[in-house]
Design a protein around this motif. Structure first.
Motif, PDB file in Angstrom:
ATOM      1  N   ASP A 142       0.860  -1.180   0.000  1.00 13.97           N
ATOM      2  CA  ASP A 142       0.000   0.000   0.000  1.00 13.97           C
ATOM      3  C   ASP A 142       0.903   1.238   0.000  1.00 13.97           C
ATOM      4  OD1 ASP A 142      -2.568   1.395   2.227  1.00 13.97           O
ATOM      5  OD2 ASP A 142      -1.920   1.927   0.191  1.00 13.97           O
ATOM      6  N   LEU A 143       0.873   1.957  -1.121  1.00 16.30           N
ATOM      7  CA  LEU A 143       1.719   3.148  -1.244  1.00 16.30           C
ATOM      8  C   LEU A 143       1.075   4.380  -0.602  1.00 16.30           C
ATOM      9  CD1 LEU A 143       3.003   2.700  -4.918  1.00 16.30           C
ATOM     10  CD2 LEU A 143       4.151   2.078  -2.784  1.00 16.30           C
ATOM     11  N   GLY A 144      -0.137   4.231  -0.120  1.00 22.41           N
ATOM     12  CA  GLY A 144      -0.800   5.365   0.519  1.00 22.41           C
ATOM     13  C   GLY A 144      -1.176   6.444  -0.483  1.00 22.41           C
ATOM     14  N   THR A 145      -1.083   7.685  -0.072  1.00 28.65           N
ATOM     15  CA  THR A 145      -1.452   8.824  -0.924  1.00 28.65           C
ATOM     16  C   THR A 145      -0.240   9.297  -1.723  1.00 28.65           C
ATOM     17  OG1 THR A 145      -3.155   9.544   0.622  1.00 28.65           O
ATOM     18  CG2 THR A 145      -2.356  11.163  -0.951  1.00 28.65           C
ATOM     19  N   ILE A 146      -0.419   9.387  -3.025  1.00 25.08           N
ATOM     20  CA  ILE A 146       0.640   9.854  -3.926  1.00 25.08           C
ATOM     21  C   ILE A 146       0.201  11.172  -4.526  1.00 25.08           C
ATOM     22  CG2 ILE A 146       2.000   9.300  -5.968  1.00 25.08           C
ATOM     23  CD1 ILE A 146       1.223   6.325  -5.387  1.00 25.08           C
ATOM     24  N   SER A 147       0.970  12.209  -4.320  1.00 24.84           N
ATOM     25  CA  SER A 147       0.601  13.555  -4.774  1.00 24.84           C
ATOM     26  C   SER A 147       1.312  13.889  -6.071  1.00 24.84           C
ATOM     27  CB  SER A 147       0.962  14.600  -3.714  1.00 24.84           C
ATOM     28  OG  SER A 147       0.271  14.327  -2.509  1.00 24.84           O
ATOM     29  N   LEU A 148       0.541  14.412  -7.037  1.00 28.55           N
ATOM     30  CA  LEU A 148       1.114  14.884  -8.295  1.00 28.55           C
ATOM     31  C   LEU A 148       1.064  16.401  -8.332  1.00 28.55           C
ATOM     32  CD1 LEU A 148      -0.280  12.464 -11.060  1.00 28.55           C
ATOM     33  CD2 LEU A 148       1.760  12.227  -9.614  1.00 28.55           C
ATOM     34  N   ASN A 149       2.138  17.015  -8.769  1.00 29.95           N
ATOM     35  CA  ASN A 149       2.197  18.463  -8.918  1.00 29.95           C
ATOM     36  C   ASN A 149       1.671  18.864 -10.286  1.00 29.95           C
ATOM     37  OD1 ASN A 149       3.457  19.147  -6.401  1.00 29.95           O
ATOM     38  ND2 ASN A 149       5.344  18.270  -7.226  1.00 29.95           N
ATOM     39  N   ALA A 150       0.940  19.975 -10.318  1.00 29.15           N
ATOM     40  CA  ALA A 150       0.409  20.461 -11.589  1.00 29.15           C
ATOM     41  C   ALA A 150       1.544  20.914 -12.490  1.00 29.15           C
ATOM     42  CB  ALA A 150      -0.555  21.627 -11.356  1.00 29.15           C
ATOM     43  N   SER A 151       1.379  20.671 -13.781  1.00 29.62           N
ATOM     44  CA  SER A 151       2.356  21.159 -14.761  1.00 29.62           C
ATOM     45  C   SER A 151       1.913  22.525 -15.239  1.00 29.62           C
ATOM     46  CB  SER A 151       2.440  20.195 -15.941  1.00 29.62           C
ATOM     47  OG  SER A 151       1.241  20.247 -16.691  1.00 29.62           O
ATOM     48  N   ALA A 152       2.491  23.008 -16.333  1.00 30.45           N
ATOM     49  CA  ALA A 152       2.139  24.330 -16.846  1.00 30.45           C
ATOM     50  C   ALA A 152       0.687  24.395 -17.275  1.00 30.45           C
ATOM     51  CB  ALA A 152       3.043  24.688 -18.023  1.00 30.45           C
ATOM     52  N   MET A 153       0.026  23.236 -17.429  1.00 29.86           N
ATOM     53  CA  MET A 153      -1.371  23.234 -17.862  1.00 29.86           C
ATOM     54  C   MET A 153      -2.328  23.371 -16.691  1.00 29.86           C
ATOM     55  SD  MET A 153      -1.432  20.358 -20.858  1.00 29.86           S
ATOM     56  CE  MET A 153      -0.818  19.050 -19.815  1.00 29.86           C
ATOM     57  N   GLY A 154      -1.846  23.306 -15.462  1.00 27.75           N
ATOM     58  CA  GLY A 154      -2.747  23.297 -14.328  1.00 27.75           C
ATOM     59  C   GLY A 154      -2.379  24.300 -13.272  1.00 27.75           C
ATOM     60  N   LEU A 155      -2.991  24.167 -12.094  1.00 22.25           N
ATOM     61  CA  LEU A 155      -2.723  25.040 -10.960  1.00 22.25           C
ATOM     62  C   LEU A 155      -1.408  24.602 -10.344  1.00 22.25           C
ATOM     63  CD1 LEU A 155      -4.194  27.345  -9.515  1.00 22.25           C
ATOM     64  CD2 LEU A 155      -5.118  25.660  -7.957  1.00 22.25           C
ATOM     65  N   GLU A 156      -0.402  25.483 -10.374  1.00 23.96           N
ATOM     66  CA  GLU A 156       0.968  25.069 -10.108  1.00 23.96           C
ATOM     67  C   GLU A 156       1.595  25.904  -9.006  1.00 23.96           C
ATOM     68  OE1 GLU A 156       4.586  24.338 -13.048  1.00 23.96           O
ATOM     69  OE2 GLU A 156       3.747  26.325 -13.183  1.00 23.96           O
TER      70      GLU A 156
END
Length: 876
Positions: free
Chosen positions: A90-104
């Motif tokens: 179980d890797l738990g919660t994995i957070s992705l950072n927004a790229s230039a297309m999103g809220l960054e």
């Protein structure tokens, strides 16, 4: 095909020999919301799955697997190492950072109502840090929003900071602008003066445009939409940057910033900027600075404080709309950059129209996590605006009074003005009788204090209650003071109710820094002087229910706004205070979204506003007499939409209908404008109009990751924005005297002028190689109408399209330091177009009297032709 078959067989053999189960939840790093449809792949294989509606996934991988790769459109991919682990992981919660297309890279303060994911039932577009930094520079902040559905930006050629933004056909007085949760529209007229925020591109982390009723819980009336500008806060990591930019028309800009990083419980960030340029149009020089300082303090896990102060002192000379015939300057060739507001005196450049302002803004944010269910977020803010705009006083440099006032090619002949002033008896001018010519400043000073606080608590696992308050108090001062006597000895101000035989001769600089402390006292003020105090108190609340399929909310707000006016020029001190006026306003909003699966969501929202009239429309003829006809405006909105999102593609479809009753508008009239009764305004003035409008339309936008490092985006907006029933108008001159009043003209079905009612755009972002990026944007505008003419009619203007190009390259210089190079070309094809028109004179049968089918007697503002900038930024 053989390779794919072998890979499948190999993976199948691997599972047979030994497999392991990997689980986890993928979320947006900024908001914590689940990312639906994110791709999860065993690295180096074709074995994969996607996340469900909760962002959860489960994947079987071989025991030899080393990592899984997670990707989602608009976010940076992430690889998670699973080497040496076995069984169920179980890797738990994995957070992705927004790229230039999103809220960054956004630090969101708790009072802001930011749309977190695709389930929020509003139409929304977000511009992230990367795009703001890449496409800013010598373009104005509003231009960053132009590739957004139903957004139109006009008046860029008026001077640095004079742009106007329209949202779904409504001007910027009817769009709510928030800075870190702080309302920043003017409390007197609702307007936005972008020159006051000239450094915004340097300190903004993100901009979110919520079209329509929006999601803001504040007691504000976002008729066209709500624009949330999210400023930088105290950075967590130590470092800094220096940058330099140059652009067309001698534009130069230098920027430096430094972050201490979090040192124990404290951290600080600072930024300083200086810019200057000649302006695209003639006679639109400008210069300014920007300062920003943020201090963060986190005493423990439950409390977080951030204090910031920012300001953008600036001055810029202005260009106004004028008849097309004047752009020809008496010749056969048109000069789109022509501006008649300046001239030279003994070789010295002097403009009669200069805007100057300094508006320091400070706010203190406090976020308190009370417990695992409840939180309180509060922002206390203050701003102190000082400055104004210059113009003619007396009879002005007008050929109406002396033919030599302008040169043969249409510029101000300041030598002739001085010569004329020397002929005035005693060298004393008189503004009331239009004698003598000087330069005055119309000063608009204010002190604004406010507090927004929001309490949020979980009433259950799916139900959230939000309650809050919005408090503001505002005191404004408006008067005129002398800037340049042009050889006169003074002006006779005996009309001042508090002084007899009164001559004013002292002058004051039209400069942003000196305006903080050096303004004319009442005995040296000219033409008019009045103050006002506006107090505002609002309460708001929201119930929000969410589960795996449904998100719905019920939201309400009520507010009271009080006004007191003080007439200081035409009344004695004993009679200066007006009657106090209180106006009640409220709004009700509700919305619902339903997710059929991880890809498809529909939403609906509706709302009703009773909005208080602006201060400038409450009192008759700029006096203390209350206008009995001014009533609260009534707005009813409906909106529905469909949202689709998958690994590579995301799209939105929105339908809207906004009805507006009893809307009061104010339009500036220029020198020489003719009133319906045939009178001509010597120095310009204003028109106040009461009208009804109906705006309907459809919006489509999408983004598609065609292949790795290549994204295609686009939008289409089709609107039908028209007036309903009758208009009634009052016309005032430049000294705020009523000149003419009409009882009502039928305008039913007449198109609303100003913004383009149909627009579409396409854009490409292409990472040619890892560090070399190309972006191309094309925007096309049609169904563009003039503002209402004197006869209350509008006229369709020529369609046009604009192509923008950008190229950037970033390379490392070692030790975590890098250099970014950037080049932008705006309107690369050099398209000539009319940005907006103030009149609606029909085309002439003689083509020589038209420009692209538009009668040359129409008063217009042309848009900018080709502009550019190049920049370098070193980060350490």
């Amino acid at each position: 095909m053989k390779k794919m078959l072998l890979m499948t067989l190999f993976c199948g053999l691997g599972f047979f020999l030994g497999a392991q189960t990997i689980t986890g939840i993928v979320v947006d790093a900024n908001s914590g919301d689940p990312l639906i449809g994110a791709t999860v792949i065993e690295k180096g294989t074709s074995n994969g799955t996607i996340t469900d509606i909760d962002g959860a996934f489960e994947i079987e991988v071989t025991e030899a697997a080393e990592a899984i790769q997670i990707s989602y459109v608009g976010f940076e991919s992430k690889s998670v190492d699973i080497t040496g682990q076995s069984g169920t992981i179980d890797l738990g919660t994995i957070s992705l950072n927004a790229s230039a297309m999103g809220l960054e890279e956004v630090v969101v303060t708790g009072v802001m109502d930011i749309v977190r994911d695709r389930r929020t039932p509003v139409a929304v577009s977000t511009i992230g840090t990367a795009e703001i930094q890449a496409k800013g520079g010598n373009v104005e902040f509003p231009e960053l929003m132009k590739s957004t559905p139903s957004i139109y930006v006009a008046n860029q050629a008026g001077g640095y900071g004079d742009s106007e933004v329209f949202t779904r056909g409504f001007d910027q007085t009817n769009t709510a602008f928030l800075l870190n949760g702080q309302p920043i529209n003017g409390m007197e007229d609702g307007n936005m003066y972008w020159s006051n925020w000239s450094g915004m591109t340097d300190v903004a982390n993100a901009v979110q445009i919520q079209r329509g009723l929006g999601s803001s819980k504040l007691a504000i009336s976002s008729v066209g939409g709500t624009v949330n500008i999210i400023m930088k806060s105290t950075e967590q990591e130590e470092g800094g940057s220096v940058g330099f930019l140059m652009g067309n028309d001698n534009y130069l800009k230098a920027t430096a910033s430094y972050n201490t990083g979090l040192k124990g419980k404290w951290g600080a960030s600072i930024l300083l900027t200086h810019w200057q340029g000649d302006g695209w149009a003639e006679g639109t020089k400008g210069k300014g600075q920007n300062y920003f300082a943020s201090i963060g303090y986190k005493p423990n896990d439950n409390h977080e404080f951030n204090f910031l102060i920012t300001g953008a002192p600036q001055w810029h000379d202005q260009n106004f709309s004028k008849p097309i015939s004047e752009y020809y300057q008496g010749g056969d060739e048109i000069n789109l950059k022509f501006n008649s507001n300046f001239g030279y005196l003994n070789g010295e450049y002097i403009s009669i129209r200069r805007n100057y302002y300094h508006k320091p803004v400070a706010n203190l944010n406090w976020e308190w996590d009370i417990n695992n269910k409840s939180s309180l977020a509060t922002v206390a803010y203050a701003s102190w605006g000082r400055g104004g705009g210059t113009g003619p006083y007396g009879n002005g440099p007008s050929p109406q009074y002396f033919p030599e006032a302008l040169t043969a090619d249409g510029y101000i002949n300041w030598s002739a003005v001085q010569e004329y002033n020397r002929s005035i008896d005693g060298g004393i001018g008189n503004g009331g009788s239009f004698t003598g010519t000087g330069i005055r400043a119309s000063v608009n000073n204010h002190a604004w204090y406010g507090l927004v606080s929001k309490y949020e608590t979980l009433l259950g696992s799916d139900l959230t209650l939000s309650l809050g308050t919005d408090l503001r108090t505002y005191h404004g001062s408006h008067f005129r003071q002398l800037v340049n006597l042009m050889g006169l000895n003074g002006f006779d101000e005996s009309d001042h109710a508090r002084f007899n035989n009164h001559i004013v001769s002292n002058t004051y600089k039209a400069a942003p820094w000196s305006s903080l402390f050096n303004n004319a006292p009442i005995e040296e003020q000219i033409d008019y002087s009045n103050d006002e105090t506006i107090s505002y108190a609002g309460l708001f609340g929201q119930l929000e229910y969410t589960n795996e399929k449904i998100a719905t909310f019920l939201q309400g707000a009520v507010s009271n706004q009080s006004h007191v006016r003080f007439e200081l020029y035409n009344q004695t001190e004993a009679n200066e205070e007006s009657e106090k006026v209180n106006n009640l306003g409220y709004n009700l909003k509700t919305g619902l979204s339903y997710s059929f699966d991880q890809n498809n969501t529909v939403f609906f929202n509706t709302g009703y506003y009773l909005r208080q009239p602006y201060h400038d429309n409450i009192y008759l003829n700029f006096s203390n007499t209350v206008n009995p006809l001014t009533v609260s405006e009534k707005i009813f909105g409906l909106e529905a939409g469909y949202k689709f999102s998958s690994e590579k593609f995301a799209a939105n479809l929105n339908l809207y209908r906004t009805s507006w009753k009893d809307r009061t508008t104010t339009r500036t009239l220029n020198q020489g404008d003719e009133l319906p009764n045939g009178d001509v305004l010597a120095n310009g003035g204003y028109r106040n109009t009461v009208q009804n409008q109906l705006h309907t339309g459809v919006e489509i936008d999408f983004i598609y990751e065609i292949f790795t490092r290549f994204d295609l985006k686009g939008y289409l907006s089709v609107g039908d924005w028209a007036y309903e029933g009758n208009n009634s108008s009052k016309y005032f001159d430049d000294s705020q005297n009523l000149q003419y009043e009409d009882s009502g003209i039928n305008v039913d079905g007449v198109k609303v002028g100003g913004p383009a009612q149909t627009s579409f755009g396409l854009g490409v972002n292409y990472n040619i190689v890892e560090s070399l990026k190309l972006d191309v944007d094309y925007n096309h505008y049609s169904s563009l109408y003039s503002r209402l003419g004197v006869g209350n009619e509008s006229m369709e203007l020529p369609s046009y399209g604009l192509l923008d190009l950008g190229l950037s390259y970033t390379f490392s210089v070692g030790n975590g330091q890098y250099l970014n190079l950037r080049a932008n070309v705006f309107n690369a094809l050099g398209t000539e177009y009319i940005s907006y028109a103030n009149t609606a004179i029909a085309a002439s049968n003689n083509d020589a009297e038209n420009w692209n089918g538009v009668n040359r007697e129409n008063e217009v503002m042309f848009g900018k032709t080709r502009t550019w900038n190049i920049s370098a930024k070193y980060s350490f």
